[in-house]
Design a protein around this motif. Structure first.
Motif, PDB file in Angstrom:
ATOM      1  N   PHE A 120      46.831  50.114  43.914  1.00 12.73           N
ATOM      2  CA  PHE A 120      45.641  50.750  44.491  1.00 12.73           C
ATOM      3  C   PHE A 120      45.020  49.834  45.541  1.00 12.73           C
ATOM      4  O   PHE A 120      45.298  48.643  45.602  1.00 12.73           O
ATOM      5  N   GLY A 121      44.151  50.445  46.381  1.00 10.71           N
ATOM      6  CA  GLY A 121      43.435  49.692  47.401  1.00 10.71           C
ATOM      7  C   GLY A 121      44.139  49.576  48.728  1.00 10.71           C
ATOM      8  O   GLY A 121      43.676  48.856  49.614  1.00 10.71           O
ATOM      9  N   GLN A 122      45.260  50.274  48.920  1.00 12.79           N
ATOM     10  CA  GLN A 122      46.067  50.133  50.128  1.00 12.79           C
ATOM     11  C   GLN A 122      45.283  50.574  51.373  1.00 12.79           C
ATOM     12  O   GLN A 122      44.325  51.336  51.280  1.00 12.79           O
ATOM     13  N   PRO A 123      45.677  50.111  52.563  1.00 14.33           N
ATOM     14  CA  PRO A 123      44.994  50.476  53.805  1.00 14.33           C
ATOM     15  C   PRO A 123      45.107  51.961  54.124  1.00 14.33           C
ATOM     16  O   PRO A 123      45.954  52.668  53.605  1.00 14.33           O
ATOM     17  N   GLY A 124      44.211  52.411  55.017  1.00 12.66           N
ATOM     18  CA  GLY A 124      44.303  53.763  55.548  1.00 12.66           C
ATOM     19  C   GLY A 124      43.522  54.814  54.809  1.00 12.66           C
ATOM     20  O   GLY A 124      43.698  55.998  55.075  1.00 12.66           O
ATOM     21  N   LEU A 125      42.624  54.418  53.892  1.00 12.94           N
ATOM     22  CA  LEU A 125      41.872  55.388  53.108  1.00 12.94           C
ATOM     23  C   LEU A 125      40.457  55.547  53.646  1.00 12.94           C
ATOM     24  O   LEU A 125      39.908  54.648  54.285  1.00 12.94           O
TER      25      LEU A 125
ATOM     26  N   ILE B 112      48.009  43.729  33.496  1.00  7.42           N
ATOM     27  CA  ILE B 112      47.928  42.647  34.473  1.00  7.42           C
ATOM     28  C   ILE B 112      47.666  43.232  35.856  1.00  7.42           C
ATOM     29  O   ILE B 112      48.343  44.168  36.291  1.00  7.42           O
ATOM     30  N   TYR B 113      46.712  42.639  36.561  1.00  2.63           N
ATOM     31  CA  TYR B 113      46.345  43.073  37.909  1.00  2.63           C
ATOM     32  C   TYR B 113      46.619  41.914  38.866  1.00  2.63           C
ATOM     33  O   TYR B 113      46.104  40.810  38.669  1.00  2.63           O
ATOM     34  N   VAL B 114      47.407  42.170  39.906  1.00  2.00           N
ATOM     35  CA  VAL B 114      47.789  41.120  40.843  1.00  2.00           C
ATOM     36  C   VAL B 114      47.434  41.544  42.263  1.00  2.00           C
ATOM     37  O   VAL B 114      47.842  42.616  42.720  1.00  2.00           O
ATOM     38  N   VAL B 115      46.679  40.706  42.953  1.00  3.03           N
ATOM     39  CA  VAL B 115      46.291  40.967  44.337  1.00  3.03           C
ATOM     40  C   VAL B 115      47.409  40.516  45.276  1.00  3.03           C
ATOM     41  O   VAL B 115      47.952  39.414  45.117  1.00  3.03           O
ATOM     42  N   ASP B 116      47.753  41.346  46.242  1.00  7.82           N
ATOM     43  CA  ASP B 116      48.695  40.960  47.297  1.00  7.82           C
ATOM     44  C   ASP B 116      47.951  41.049  48.622  1.00  7.82           C
ATOM     45  O   ASP B 116      47.630  42.138  49.100  1.00  7.82           O
ATOM     46  N   ALA B 117      47.673  39.885  49.221  1.00 11.70           N
ATOM     47  CA  ALA B 117      46.887  39.848  50.457  1.00 11.70           C
ATOM     48  C   ALA B 117      47.652  40.411  51.645  1.00 11.70           C
ATOM     49  O   ALA B 117      47.064  40.998  52.545  1.00 11.70           O
ATOM     50  N   ALA B 118      48.967  40.245  51.675  1.00 13.22           N
ATOM     51  CA  ALA B 118      49.753  40.686  52.824  1.00 13.22           C
ATOM     52  C   ALA B 118      49.698  42.197  52.994  1.00 13.22           C
ATOM     53  O   ALA B 118      49.586  42.701  54.116  1.00 13.22           O
ATOM     54  N   PHE B 119      49.774  42.933  51.883  1.00 10.58           N
ATOM     55  CA  PHE B 119      49.767  44.386  51.937  1.00 10.58           C
ATOM     56  C   PHE B 119      48.425  44.982  51.544  1.00 10.58           C
ATOM     57  O   PHE B 119      48.280  46.188  51.444  1.00 10.58           O
ATOM     58  N   SER B 120      47.423  44.112  51.312  1.00 12.16           N
ATOM     59  CA  SER B 120      46.059  44.552  50.997  1.00 12.16           C
ATOM     60  C   SER B 120      46.049  45.601  49.896  1.00 12.16           C
ATOM     61  O   SER B 120      45.598  46.741  50.073  1.00 12.16           O
ATOM     62  N   MET B 121      46.545  45.210  48.745  1.00  7.87           N
ATOM     63  CA  MET B 121      46.552  46.107  47.590  1.00  7.87           C
ATOM     64  C   MET B 121      46.524  45.291  46.307  1.00  7.87           C
ATOM     65  O   MET B 121      46.714  44.072  46.310  1.00  7.87           O
TER      66      MET B 121
END
Length: 400
Positions: free
Chosen positions: A308-313, A285-294
């Motif tokens: 995965f996908g967190q900010p700062g990369l 299961i893959y769940v998007v969290d818009a608040a933490f951008s991941m």
């Protein structure tokens, strides 16, 4: 994939602190990122399982060298072969029939992306007054190729045929306070997520008539409250993002509650603003969290695997992500973007609502796979074994 394939280590929990800081300071954090080559999750020394591959912003990003400058409007009957089509602000996405179907809310249309031909298409039925879209937010496709578009501006589902013609609308017959926000197709059944009444409406896909509903249960914590997104897996299980308790709720086709994951919180495994969700062929299961951008990833038993996908990369960071889709089609097209030795097994498409204007792709493409010949670092393996033995000994010695 078993839980041990992507261990949820203490290091990942510590990493979340950095993620939260980056989410608060936005692009300022991203600007300080240092290029380190291919971006993988989990981070070393764990086995690399997810890699950021590429992004899609325009029709130029697709297809081979001969066709990447073409913009196809075959379904609209127009010839614009020299035009480069740019994607606008979007939300929902579906991956079916070797194509991507994007609900582009900014331009009030649906875009059909064909990575094989390297072209974008739009249903000609949108030119029909009956098929004109206002605020498309989610989309799905049935086995016949019919496209179901949830339009919150019309508060209806607009249906286009495989050839792009307008077919019909669904939803005008439902009484207030109905608010259809998502759609999912499974065999001959159409599921509509009604945020206004907190139910999943079950429809016969051929007749369009409602044959049942689910999501209302007389037990605490098992009902839907302000749900926003919906998906159905290969076994017919339904998953809904429930903002009333910041959880993902799971039901079977008979409406039985099968469990939930997440909950409001600032730690990995919890959510703050859960959006789109998807389930792959292995039940992950893959769940998007818009608040933490991941995106957070769970196994079929709803245990956290990684994020995965967190900010700062340097590459692969998300920016206000919304929709997500997974697919095992077109792997050969995206394998070219993988690092040497990394074999892509599943593609993950994530929609960024803040895209090109914030130096983020409209669609970020990730690959789930394995690095050939990978072996754990002996020193790290020994350290973890020692830590596990110490924890077990401490647990055994603890007073009863």
């Amino acid at each position: 994939m078993e839980k041990r394939d992507i261990p949820m280590t203490t290091k990942l929990l510590k990493t979340l602190t950095l993620i939260l800081c980056c989410a608060l300071f936005g692009s300022g954090c991203a600007a300080k990122a240092v290029k380190t080559g291919p971006v993988f999750w989990p981070t070393p020394p764990d086995e690399p399982r997810i890699q950021y591959l590429t992004g899609i912003n325009t029709s130029k990003d697709l297809g081979d060298k001969k066709s990447q400058d073409s913009f196809s409007l075959i379904l609209t009957g127009s010839d614009a072969s020299t035009r480069i089509r740019k994607l606008g602000k979007s939300y929902g996405i579906a991956a079916k029939n070797k194509k991507l179907y994007l609900a582009e809310i900014g331009n009030a249309e649906v875009v059909v992306i064909d990575p094989v031909k390297g072209v974008f298409e739009s249903p000609k039925g949108m030119q029909d007054a009956r098929g004109k879209l206002k605020a498309p937010v989610n989309v799905d496709v049935d086995k016949e190729g019919n496209i179901y578009v949830v339009d919150t501006g019309r508060n209806e589902v607009v249906v286009f045929g495989p050839d792009g013609r307008f077919l019909k609308t669904i939803g005008q017959e439902f009484p207030p306070p109905t608010k259809i926000v998502a759609v999912a197709v499974s065999d001959d059944t159409l599921y509509l997520l009604d945020s206004g009444t907190g139910v999943i409406r079950v429809l016969d896909i051929k007749t369009g008539e409602q044959v049942g509903s689910l999501g209302k249960i007389d037990k605490q914590g098992q009902s839907l409250v302000l749900p926003t997104n919906l998906t159905v897996d290969d076994k017919g299980y339904l998953y809904a993002t429930n903002t009333g308790n910041n959880k993902v709720m799971k039901y079977d086709r008979d409406g039985n509650f099968l469990g939930s994951l997440g909950g409001l919180g600032d730690r990995v495994g919890n959510f703050s603003r859960p959006k789109g969700l998807a389930v792959d062929k292995d039940g992950q299961i893959y769940v998007v969290d818009a608040a933490f951008s991941m995106v957070q990833m769970f196994d079929s038993s709803m245990r956290l695997l990684t994020f995965f996908g967190q900010p700062g990369l340097e590459a692969g960071s998300l920016n206000l992500p919304a929709g997500i889709a997974v697919s095992n089609e077109n792997l050969d097209i995206y394998q070219q973007f993988a690092a040497p030795g990394f074999k892509v097994e599943t593609l993950i498409y994530v929609v960024n609502q803040l895209g090109q204007e914030f130096n983020t792709p409209r669609i970020s493409v990730y690959g789930l796979g394995r690095m050939e010949g990978w072996k754990p670092d002996p020193a790290e393996a020994a350290r973890r074994k020692k830590a596990a033995e110490k924890a077990a000994a401490k647990s055994t010695a603890a007073p009863k």
